[in-house]
Design a protein around this motif. Structure first.
Motif, PDB file in Angstrom:
ATOM      1  N   ILE A  91       0.843  -1.203   0.000  1.00 20.57           N
ATOM      2  CA  ILE A  91       0.000   0.000   0.000  1.00 20.57           C
ATOM      3  C   ILE A  91       0.871   1.244   0.000  1.00 20.57           C
ATOM      4  O   ILE A  91       0.625   2.198  -0.744  1.00 20.57           O
ATOM      5  CB  ILE A  91      -0.944  -0.002   1.221  1.00 20.57           C
ATOM      6  CG1 ILE A  91      -1.887  -1.208   1.161  1.00 20.57           C
ATOM      7  CG2 ILE A  91      -1.749   1.290   1.277  1.00 20.57           C
ATOM      8  CD1 ILE A  91      -2.769  -1.371   2.384  1.00 20.57           C
ATOM      9  N   GLY A  95       1.874   4.493  -3.194  1.00 19.32           N
ATOM     10  CA  GLY A  95       1.962   5.943  -3.092  1.00 19.32           C
ATOM     11  C   GLY A  95       3.294   6.489  -3.568  1.00 19.32           C
ATOM     12  O   GLY A  95       3.390   7.643  -3.978  1.00 19.32           O
ATOM     13  N   SER A 663     -13.574   2.922  -2.687  1.00 23.97           N
ATOM     14  CA  SER A 663     -12.580   3.538  -1.809  1.00 23.97           C
ATOM     15  C   SER A 663     -13.166   4.765  -1.119  1.00 23.97           C
ATOM     16  O   SER A 663     -12.942   4.993   0.078  1.00 23.97           O
ATOM     17  CB  SER A 663     -11.329   3.938  -2.606  1.00 23.97           C
ATOM     18  OG  SER A 663     -10.531   2.813  -2.899  1.00 23.97           O
ATOM     19  N   TYR A 672      -9.686   4.855   6.486  1.00 19.02           N
ATOM     20  CA  TYR A 672      -8.822   5.376   5.433  1.00 19.02           C
ATOM     21  C   TYR A 672      -7.849   4.327   4.898  1.00 19.02           C
ATOM     22  O   TYR A 672      -7.584   4.270   3.701  1.00 19.02           O
ATOM     23  CB  TYR A 672      -8.036   6.585   5.948  1.00 19.02           C
ATOM     24  CG  TYR A 672      -8.909   7.701   6.466  1.00 19.02           C
ATOM     25  CD1 TYR A 672     -10.050   8.099   5.784  1.00 19.02           C
ATOM     26  CD2 TYR A 672      -8.599   8.365   7.649  1.00 19.02           C
ATOM     27  CE1 TYR A 672     -10.855   9.113   6.258  1.00 19.02           C
ATOM     28  CE2 TYR A 672      -9.400   9.386   8.131  1.00 19.02           C
ATOM     29  CZ  TYR A 672     -10.523   9.750   7.432  1.00 19.02           C
ATOM     30  OH  TYR A 672     -11.320  10.762   7.903  1.00 19.02           O
ATOM     31  N   ARG A 673      -7.302   3.504   5.787  1.00 19.67           N
ATOM     32  CA  ARG A 673      -6.335   2.506   5.324  1.00 19.67           C
ATOM     33  C   ARG A 673      -7.011   1.459   4.450  1.00 19.67           C
ATOM     34  O   ARG A 673      -6.463   1.042   3.441  1.00 19.67           O
ATOM     35  CB  ARG A 673      -5.659   1.846   6.531  1.00 19.67           C
ATOM     36  CG  ARG A 673      -4.406   1.033   6.170  1.00 19.67           C
ATOM     37  CD  ARG A 673      -3.349   1.882   5.499  1.00 19.67           C
ATOM     38  NE  ARG A 673      -2.060   1.217   5.414  1.00 19.67           N
ATOM     39  CZ  ARG A 673      -0.978   1.754   4.883  1.00 19.67           C
ATOM     40  NH1 ARG A 673      -1.038   2.972   4.365  1.00 19.67           N
ATOM     41  NH2 ARG A 673       0.165   1.099   4.845  1.00 19.67           N
ATOM     42  N   GLN A 676      -7.438   2.921   1.047  1.00 23.28           N
ATOM     43  CA  GLN A 676      -6.200   2.850   0.265  1.00 23.28           C
ATOM     44  C   GLN A 676      -5.952   1.420  -0.220  1.00 23.28           C
ATOM     45  O   GLN A 676      -5.557   1.204  -1.369  1.00 23.28           O
ATOM     46  CB  GLN A 676      -5.015   3.324   1.113  1.00 23.28           C
ATOM     47  CG  GLN A 676      -5.006   4.824   1.382  1.00 23.28           C
ATOM     48  CD  GLN A 676      -3.806   5.233   2.217  1.00 23.28           C
ATOM     49  OE1 GLN A 676      -3.550   4.663   3.285  1.00 23.28           O
ATOM     50  NE2 GLN A 676      -3.067   6.214   1.750  1.00 23.28           N
ATOM     51  N   LYS A 700      -5.256   8.700  -7.423  1.00 26.55           N
ATOM     52  CA  LYS A 700      -4.130   9.147  -6.616  1.00 26.55           C
ATOM     53  C   LYS A 700      -4.408  10.392  -5.776  1.00 26.55           C
ATOM     54  O   LYS A 700      -3.926  10.478  -4.637  1.00 26.55           O
ATOM     55  CB  LYS A 700      -2.887   9.363  -7.500  1.00 26.55           C
ATOM     56  CG  LYS A 700      -2.172   8.083  -7.876  1.00 26.55           C
ATOM     57  CD  LYS A 700      -1.902   7.154  -6.705  1.00 26.55           C
ATOM     58  CE  LYS A 700      -0.903   7.706  -5.713  1.00 26.55           C
ATOM     59  NZ  LYS A 700       0.484   7.700  -6.201  1.00 26.55           N
ATOM     60  N   TYR A 703      -6.037   8.963  -2.767  1.00 28.44           N
ATOM     61  CA  TYR A 703      -5.056   8.177  -2.003  1.00 28.44           C
ATOM     62  C   TYR A 703      -4.138   9.110  -1.209  1.00 28.44           C
ATOM     63  O   TYR A 703      -3.900   8.909  -0.010  1.00 28.44           O
ATOM     64  CB  TYR A 703      -4.237   7.306  -2.961  1.00 28.44           C
ATOM     65  CG  TYR A 703      -3.142   6.509  -2.290  1.00 28.44           C
ATOM     66  CD1 TYR A 703      -3.334   5.187  -1.926  1.00 28.44           C
ATOM     67  CD2 TYR A 703      -1.907   7.098  -2.019  1.00 28.44           C
ATOM     68  CE1 TYR A 703      -2.324   4.460  -1.301  1.00 28.44           C
ATOM     69  CE2 TYR A 703      -0.894   6.386  -1.391  1.00 28.44           C
ATOM     70  CZ  TYR A 703      -1.113   5.068  -1.041  1.00 28.44           C
ATOM     71  OH  TYR A 703      -0.110   4.358  -0.418  1.00 28.44           O
ATOM     72  N   ASN A 704      -3.609  10.144  -1.866  1.00 29.64           N
ATOM     73  CA  ASN A 704      -2.685  11.066  -1.210  1.00 29.64           C
ATOM     74  C   ASN A 704      -3.365  11.851  -0.088  1.00 29.64           C
ATOM     75  O   ASN A 704      -2.773  12.111   0.962  1.00 29.64           O
ATOM     76  CB  ASN A 704      -2.077  12.029  -2.232  1.00 29.64           C
ATOM     77  CG  ASN A 704      -1.135  11.328  -3.195  1.00 29.64           C
ATOM     78  OD1 ASN A 704      -0.609  10.257  -2.895  1.00 29.64           O
ATOM     79  ND2 ASN A 704      -0.922  11.917  -4.353  1.00 29.64           N
ATOM     80  N   GLU A 707      -3.641   9.638   2.884  1.00 31.28           N
ATOM     81  CA  GLU A 707      -2.331   9.482   3.528  1.00 31.28           C
ATOM     82  C   GLU A 707      -2.041  10.689   4.426  1.00 31.28           C
ATOM     83  O   GLU A 707      -1.613  10.541   5.578  1.00 31.28           O
ATOM     84  CB  GLU A 707      -1.242   9.340   2.459  1.00 31.28           C
ATOM     85  CG  GLU A 707       0.140   9.033   3.004  1.00 31.28           C
ATOM     86  CD  GLU A 707       0.269   7.596   3.505  1.00 31.28           C
ATOM     87  OE1 GLU A 707       1.279   7.302   4.168  1.00 31.28           O
ATOM     88  OE2 GLU A 707      -0.634   6.788   3.252  1.00 31.28           O
TER      89      GLU A 707
END
Length: 751
Positions: A91, A95, A663, A672-673, A676, A700, A703-704, A707
């Motif tokens: 995972i 990123g 997602s 959140y995890r 991802q 992305k 995803y970002n 993170e």
């Protein structure tokens, strides 16, 4: 185009009989228009249903299984059943390996960086090509260290709570060792709700419903006759239940898509009180912070420039231009309020020519709330105790709208622009009361009306106040207020969108039910781009209201990754409330074969003896013309026991949309995890397809953001003080999650 849509329904009403509920869903039409069958609303990720060999063989080896190669199941197929497995490291690597956003990555928390996580030698862990399919330059012999046995990662440091090691959030290299397993295949349905505005065949007769599973008799259904008493029997293709029916030849469905009309537009409009025009309400924050400025290059005259009023003061000076420290002569400073005024004026002019009969109104809020309405009367002000009374404020605004929202935009454009010019920024932010007043006015229009909120700060006056919440009880009450407003708007066919200003936090997470429940947008924008963002929101017109999807599967199948509360009929029926359906909106659903234990108990289900499986969606909705309808779509798909066969006909755009939406839904729940991980699972399947780069470009940013959000959560956990007015997710995350839930083929950014 909409005039054509209305014309279609009015023409069809000649044949409507009184509402009959004895056997089916609606009024009877005397004729049925024959149209060519198309996939229309229902799309699939593959033309084949994938059933694993393991589950296909559940009844034991037989001639059919042997002829289809099901007696040979390798070890991977025996284990996986289309399951994908990834680790925390994979995972994190997702990123790092591909970042279409050139902005630098967020720096990680120093304490988490020190977490004792060892990685394998980079010379052996890098693939031959990277995710952009560019060759990786191999290291020289001198650079490559001798291959060593991979060390066992140490346990996380004591500074990281053990509970978080087990349950998350697994952040930024700090937590390791967890495996994520998930089924990833082509068993996906996609429903394009914008197709509800399209003309399809109108059913002759009432819908015939299976007495056991609620499936509906359709184009693919077959009738058998008992020669003795001439009875008609329909054996339901979904559950196998025999239903005794009585259908005339003209009542048999001729196509696989039909519309049943429960109530005609005329019947509904006779019952409806109020206006007959769609209403658009701009709900504008005019608090003191809206006067904050930002520079733009060049000296230019701005229409809504407050400094013009101070020109008379020049007579007391020497005539020279005066600038503050750091200010340049070739710059113009523009306030947030000026940007909002200019953007709304642009929309008013466009609506005046493009939708001249539409009613458009303005509500402003600061310390109090002002209903400017269509601009033809002096503003109506709501203040004091009225701002804390939800029912009283809603009732008063609906009553006042009868006088303040009377004329269409073609007659009120000039008055509304004058109203914009008179706006002054001051005071605090009565967002909640302003929202209620705007909604009350919008409710006077027909379904399809809209409210657009523009704000730059936390609500801190009256109902819905977010700032300085005292305890968990008051925080819960505030959450319930916004949810209540969202549910009311959805029930009445009104959508609510929220536009917030970048660099300011408005606790969009608290406000998000307004958009999530009504099909609205949550957008975080630069004030300079407001005009295009308003236009983007308004371009997504509502095509139907009170929309609900009822999806039927074959009894051997069940839904996957859906809300269990929405699934019934032994897993084969999913009821999904949508509310307002907008132009371009798409909804995806995953399905799979039932568990081995369940299949063993079904004596009448053997996938080796079935060539096709039926799928059906029943969409109930209110058309914008006012008719209450049910759209029925039934399809059949072939079966394959080879995953690669299903992938050969795969629609990777549908798969990408499903992956991003799933997602986003996990992120909405705060997981959140897992959100991802879901993205990484699906990218492994999409990789190599022509849609791979498009998928990465769209997933992305989400995803970002997740993170970054997880890193922020770790920082908050160290403070040890919980503030009820603070959002769990920052506004940027809420914005991206909302946009991801609404991703569609139309909205997918193409690389």
């Amino acid at each position: 185009f909409f005039f054509f849509f209305f014309f279609f329904f009015f023409q069809a009403e000649d044949g409507i009989r009184d509402l009959v509920r004895s056997r089916g869903l609606g009024d009877v039409y005397k004729r049925q228009v024959s149209t060519q069958s198309t996939w229309g609303i229902m799309l699939t990720a593959s033309s084949l249903v994938y059933i694993s060999k393991k589950k296909a063989n559940i009844k034991g080896i037989n001639a059919e299984a042997d002829s289809k190669g099901l007696t040979i199941i390798n070890e991977e197929e025996q284990k996986s059943d289309s399951c994908s497995s990834i680790s925390d490291e994979e995972i994190d690597d997702f990123g790092k390996n591909y970042n279409p956003d050139p902005s630098p990555q967020n720096t990680l928390d120093e304490e988490i960086k020190k977490a004792p996580v060892k990685k394998a030698n980079a010379a052996y862990s890098k693939p031959a090509v990277n995710s952009l399919n560019k060759p990786v330059i191999p290291k020289t012999k001198a650079e490559v260290k001798p291959k060593v046995k991979k060390p066992i990662p140490k346990k996380p440091s004591k500074e990281i709570p053990k509970s978080k090691v087990a349950a998350g959030p697994p952040l930024a290299g700090g937590y390791r060792g967890k495996k994520y397993r998930q089924k990833v295949d082509t068993n996906i349905l996609c429903f394009d709700l914008s197709s509800l505005k399209d003309q399809v065949a109108v059913a002759t007769g009432d819908a015939v419903i299976c007495s056991r599973c609620k499936g509906i008799f359709n184009f693919y259904s077959t009738l058998t006759k008992d020669s003795a008493d001439d009875k008609q029997v329909w054996q339901c293709e979904f559950c196998g239940n025999p239903n005794e029916v009585q259908l005339e030849e003209e009542e048999l469905p001729k196509v696989d898509q039909l519309t049943y009309v429960l109530q005609s537009a005329q019947q509904v409009m006779e019952k409806k009180e109020g206006g007959e025009d769609i209403t658009l309400m701009f709900c504008i924050d005019v608090s003191g912070s809206m006067c904050v400025t930002q520079p733009i290059e060049g000296r230019m005259a701005l229409k809504y420039d407050k400094l013009k009023k101070l020109q008379t003061l020049k007579k007391f000076g020497n005539g020279s231009q005066q600038y503050t420290q750091g200010e340049r002569a070739n710059q113009t400073y523009v306030s947030r309020m000026q940007c909002v005024q200019t953007a709304i004026e642009s929309q008013l002019k466009g609506l005046s020519s493009g939708a001249p009969k539409r009613k458009v109104g303005i509500v402003t809020f600061s310390n109090d709330v002002a209903l400017i309405g269509d601009g033809t009367l002096p503003p109506k002000v709501y203040a004091g105790d009225k701002l804390t009374n939800f029912e009283g404020l809603l009732e008063a605004s609906q009553k006042d709208a009868d006088a303040y929202m009377t004329k269409p935009i073609e007659a009120t454009q000039a008055d509304l622009i004058k109203g914009l010019e008179r706006i002054e920024e001051s005071g605090q932010t009565a967002l909640g009361p302003g929202l209620v007043v705007a909604l009350g006015a919008a409710l006077k229009g027909i379904p399809g009306s809209r409210v657009i909120i523009c704000t730059d700060g936390l609500a801190n006056v009256g109902i819905g106040s977010i700032e300085n919440l005292e305890n968990e009880k008051t925080a819960k009450e505030t959450e319930e207020f916004y949810k209540k407003v969202g549910e009311l708007a959805r029930a009445k066919g009104v959508s609510i969108s929220i536009v917030s200003i970048v660099s300011e936090e408005c606790n969009l997470e608290m406000l998000s039910p307004l958009a999530d429940l009504t099909g609205g947008d949550i957008i975080k924008v630069n004030p300079m781009n407001l005009s295009s963002d308003f236009a983007s929101i308004l371009s997504e017109s509502i095509v139907a209201t009170n929309v609900e999807l009822r999806m039927k599967l074959h009894k051997g199948l069940t839904f996957r990754n859906e809300n269990p509360a929405q699934i019934s009929e032994d897993g084969s029926l999913l009821v999904k409330p949508i509310g307002n359906a907008t132009e371009g909106q798409e909804v995806t659903v995953e399905y799979c074969a039932k568990s081995e234990e369940e299949l063993k108990k079904m004596s009448d289900v053997d996938f080796t003896k079935v060539k096709e499986l039926s799928f059906q969606v029943q969409i109930s909705y209110d058309s914008l013309a006012g008719a209450k309808c049910v759209r029925l779509i039934t399809k059949k798909l072939g079966i394959t026991f080879e995953k690669e066969h299903a992938k050969k006909s795969a629609n990777y755009e549908v798969i990408s949309i499903n992956a991003i939406q799933k997602s986003a839904k996990l992120a909405q729940k705060g997981d959140y995890r897992a959100a991802q991980a879901n993205a990484v699972h699906w990218q492994k399947m999409i990789k190599g397809s022509e849609h791979y780069d498009n998928f990465l470009t769209n997933v992305k940013p989400l995803y970002n953001a997740l993170e970054k959000q997880q890193n922020e959560d770790v920082q908050k956990s160290k403070v040890g003080k919980f503030e009820f007015s603070k959002a769990k997710s920052n506004d940027a995350t809420v914005h991206l999650v909302n946009q991801a839930t609404r991703i569609s083929s139309k909205k997918m950014k193409k690389k």
